[in-house]
Write a protein that holds these residues in place. Sequence first.
Motif, PDB file in Angstrom:
ATOM      1  N   ARG A 114      11.805  44.495  42.276  1.00  0.00           N
ATOM      2  CA  ARG A 114      10.985  45.286  43.204  1.00  0.00           C
ATOM      3  C   ARG A 114      10.035  46.242  42.490  1.00  0.00           C
ATOM      4  O   ARG A 114       8.981  46.586  43.035  1.00  0.00           O
ATOM      5  CB  ARG A 114      11.889  46.089  44.140  1.00  0.00           C
ATOM      6  N   LEU A 115      10.425  46.691  41.330  1.00  0.00           N
ATOM      7  CA  LEU A 115       9.609  47.633  40.575  1.00  0.00           C
ATOM      8  C   LEU A 115       9.012  46.915  39.364  1.00  0.00           C
ATOM      9  O   LEU A 115       9.341  45.776  39.080  1.00  0.00           O
ATOM     10  CB  LEU A 115      10.453  48.828  40.120  1.00  0.00           C
ATOM     11  N   ASP A 116       8.171  47.612  38.656  1.00  0.00           N
ATOM     12  CA  ASP A 116       7.658  47.097  37.387  1.00  0.00           C
ATOM     13  C   ASP A 116       8.034  48.112  36.314  1.00  0.00           C
ATOM     14  O   ASP A 116       7.176  48.809  35.765  1.00  0.00           O
ATOM     15  CB  ASP A 116       6.143  46.924  37.466  1.00  0.00           C
ATOM     16  N   PRO A 117       9.335  48.210  36.014  1.00  0.00           N
ATOM     17  CA  PRO A 117       9.791  49.298  35.139  1.00  0.00           C
ATOM     18  C   PRO A 117       9.346  49.108  33.697  1.00  0.00           C
ATOM     19  O   PRO A 117       9.375  47.995  33.166  1.00  0.00           O
ATOM     20  CB  PRO A 117      11.318  49.231  35.269  1.00  0.00           C
ATOM     21  N   ARG A 118       8.945  50.216  33.090  1.00  0.00           N
ATOM     22  CA  ARG A 118       8.639  50.139  31.657  1.00  0.00           C
ATOM     23  C   ARG A 118       9.925  50.114  30.843  1.00  0.00           C
ATOM     24  O   ARG A 118       9.941  49.689  29.694  1.00  0.00           O
ATOM     25  CB  ARG A 118       7.753  51.309  31.224  1.00  0.00           C
ATOM     26  N   TRP A 119      11.010  50.619  31.463  1.00  0.00           N
ATOM     27  CA  TRP A 119      12.329  50.577  30.839  1.00  0.00           C
ATOM     28  C   TRP A 119      13.362  50.554  31.948  1.00  0.00           C
ATOM     29  O   TRP A 119      13.255  51.278  32.941  1.00  0.00           O
ATOM     30  CB  TRP A 119      12.552  51.802  29.948  1.00  0.00           C
ATOM     31  N   LEU A 120      14.349  49.690  31.808  1.00  0.00           N
ATOM     32  CA  LEU A 120      15.427  49.583  32.796  1.00  0.00           C
ATOM     33  C   LEU A 120      16.717  49.323  32.047  1.00  0.00           C
ATOM     34  O   LEU A 120      16.777  48.454  31.174  1.00  0.00           O
ATOM     35  CB  LEU A 120      15.149  48.439  33.783  1.00  0.00           C
ATOM     36  N   ALA A 121      17.741  50.095  32.371  1.00  0.00           N
ATOM     37  CA  ALA A 121      19.045  49.922  31.743  1.00  0.00           C
ATOM     38  C   ALA A 121      20.129  50.210  32.771  1.00  0.00           C
ATOM     39  O   ALA A 121      19.865  50.774  33.841  1.00  0.00           O
ATOM     40  CB  ALA A 121      19.206  50.846  30.538  1.00  0.00           C
ATOM     41  N   ALA A 122      21.356  49.811  32.443  1.00  0.00           N
ATOM     42  CA  ALA A 122      22.502  50.043  33.318  1.00  0.00           C
ATOM     43  C   ALA A 122      23.655  50.546  32.469  1.00  0.00           C
ATOM     44  O   ALA A 122      23.682  50.343  31.248  1.00  0.00           O
ATOM     45  CB  ALA A 122      22.886  48.766  34.047  1.00  0.00           C
ATOM     46  N   ALA A 123      24.607  51.210  33.124  1.00  0.00           N
ATOM     47  CA  ALA A 123      25.764  51.751  32.403  1.00  0.00           C
ATOM     48  C   ALA A 123      26.962  51.842  33.329  1.00  0.00           C
ATOM     49  O   ALA A 123      26.820  52.080  34.540  1.00  0.00           O
ATOM     50  CB  ALA A 123      25.446  53.134  31.828  1.00  0.00           C
ATOM     51  N   ASP A 124      28.144  51.669  32.757  1.00  0.00           N
ATOM     52  CA  ASP A 124      29.389  51.802  33.515  1.00  0.00           C
ATOM     53  C   ASP A 124      30.508  52.119  32.527  1.00  0.00           C
ATOM     54  O   ASP A 124      30.423  51.775  31.341  1.00  0.00           O
ATOM     55  CB  ASP A 124      29.704  50.518  34.283  1.00  0.00           C
ATOM     56  N   ILE A 125      31.558  52.754  33.036  1.00  0.00           N
ATOM     57  CA  ILE A 125      32.693  53.107  32.180  1.00  0.00           C
ATOM     58  C   ILE A 125      33.717  51.988  32.083  1.00  0.00           C
ATOM     59  O   ILE A 125      34.499  51.934  31.137  1.00  0.00           O
ATOM     60  CB  ILE A 125      33.367  54.397  32.705  1.00  0.00           C
ATOM     61  N   ASP A 126      33.700  51.059  33.046  1.00  0.00           N
ATOM     62  CA  ASP A 126      34.700  49.994  33.117  1.00  0.00           C
ATOM     63  C   ASP A 126      34.275  48.793  32.272  1.00  0.00           C
ATOM     64  O   ASP A 126      33.210  48.205  32.521  1.00  0.00           O
ATOM     65  CB  ASP A 126      34.889  49.571  34.574  1.00  0.00           C
ATOM     66  N   PRO A 127      35.079  48.401  31.278  1.00  0.00           N
ATOM     67  CA  PRO A 127      34.691  47.284  30.402  1.00  0.00           C
ATOM     68  C   PRO A 127      34.439  45.980  31.157  1.00  0.00           C
ATOM     69  O   PRO A 127      33.523  45.230  30.807  1.00  0.00           O
ATOM     70  CB  PRO A 127      35.879  47.147  29.449  1.00  0.00           C
ATOM     71  N   ALA A 128      35.243  45.709  32.185  1.00  0.00           N
ATOM     72  CA  ALA A 128      35.050  44.468  32.943  1.00  0.00           C
ATOM     73  C   ALA A 128      33.723  44.484  33.683  1.00  0.00           C
ATOM     74  O   ALA A 128      33.028  43.459  33.757  1.00  0.00           O
ATOM     75  CB  ALA A 128      36.203  44.270  33.925  1.00  0.00           C
ATOM     76  N   ALA A 129      33.359  45.641  34.232  1.00  0.00           N
ATOM     77  CA  ALA A 129      32.077  45.764  34.924  1.00  0.00           C
ATOM     78  C   ALA A 129      30.922  45.593  33.949  1.00  0.00           C
ATOM     79  O   ALA A 129      29.922  44.930  34.252  1.00  0.00           O
ATOM     80  CB  ALA A 129      31.982  47.120  35.625  1.00  0.00           C
ATOM     81  N   VAL A 130      31.041  46.191  32.769  1.00  0.00           N
ATOM     82  CA  VAL A 130      29.985  46.077  31.768  1.00  0.00           C
ATOM     83  C   VAL A 130      29.782  44.618  31.372  1.00  0.00           C
ATOM     84  O   VAL A 130      28.647  44.134  31.271  1.00  0.00           O
ATOM     85  CB  VAL A 130      30.313  46.948  30.541  1.00  0.00           C
ATOM     86  N   ALA A 131      30.868  43.903  31.150  1.00  0.00           N
ATOM     87  CA  ALA A 131      30.766  42.487  30.778  1.00  0.00           C
ATOM     88  C   ALA A 131      30.089  41.681  31.881  1.00  0.00           C
ATOM     89  O   ALA A 131      29.242  40.810  31.617  1.00  0.00           O
ATOM     90  CB  ALA A 131      32.151  41.928  30.475  1.00  0.00           C
TER      91      ALA A 131
END
Length: 261
Positions: A114-131
């Motif tokens: 939906r956007l045209d991000p110049r930078w996009l990242a994600a983060a989570d504390i749960d290892p399974a979610a990160v994977a």
Amino acid sequence: MAPSHPDRSALVARLRAAGCVYAEEEAELLIGAADTGQALADLVDRRVAGRPLEHLLGWAEFCGLRVAVDPGVFVPRGRTALLVSAAAAVAGPAPAVLDLCCGSGAAALVLHGRLDPRWLAAADIDPAAVACARRNLAPLGVPVYQGDLFGAVPSEWRGRLDLVVANAPYVPSGALALLPAEARLYEVPVALDGGVDGLAVLRRVAAGAAEWLTPGGHLAVEVSAAQAEALCGVLAAAGLVPTVVHDEELDATAVTARRPG
């Protein structure tokens, strides 16, 4: 190939008796996911026992996209479409965006389109979610960091983020036992438990956002309608200017908050 001529009516009746509201739709999805009669029987047994449909299928539909969801990972809810829409509405051109408490990465996946991000990242504390999020977002070149809230994010982005989206846990600890078994038994507590009043994690998100947002940047979070007023007080105390958005059809509430400047 799906098993031949499954007894759909019996399957639907069994799912409905187990409390599946959309039994007909679930039956078709389970049939489509099974390549043998035995595989279908196993899927149905696990669904009737309370396993989330999305964990059995390996994916969830979210905002028109198919998002991979691994066992144990928080399943993106339909109501969170409001959070994504509210976030997109306040994002400026070519924003730097962080999807915090990302779970499967569903919000980042939608916002990438939906956007045209110049930078996009994600983060989570749960290892399974990160994977799981890495599997969803790697094809887009979106990094996923593991750690506690903003502590997972490269420090170079402190004070430079235009948009932070956080579907942080907001269920009061005392209400966890009242959640449907699908969530209570098969999703990790860290994705659900918001502390005594449900706002413990969101308080930390608000405090961090005040430091990580660029002036004029926005935080967007999901919360219950009953918690919105208290959360607005938290956001204002953190130096942010909150706005509440509610959608009756989705039974959803989101709050956006701007860092002045």
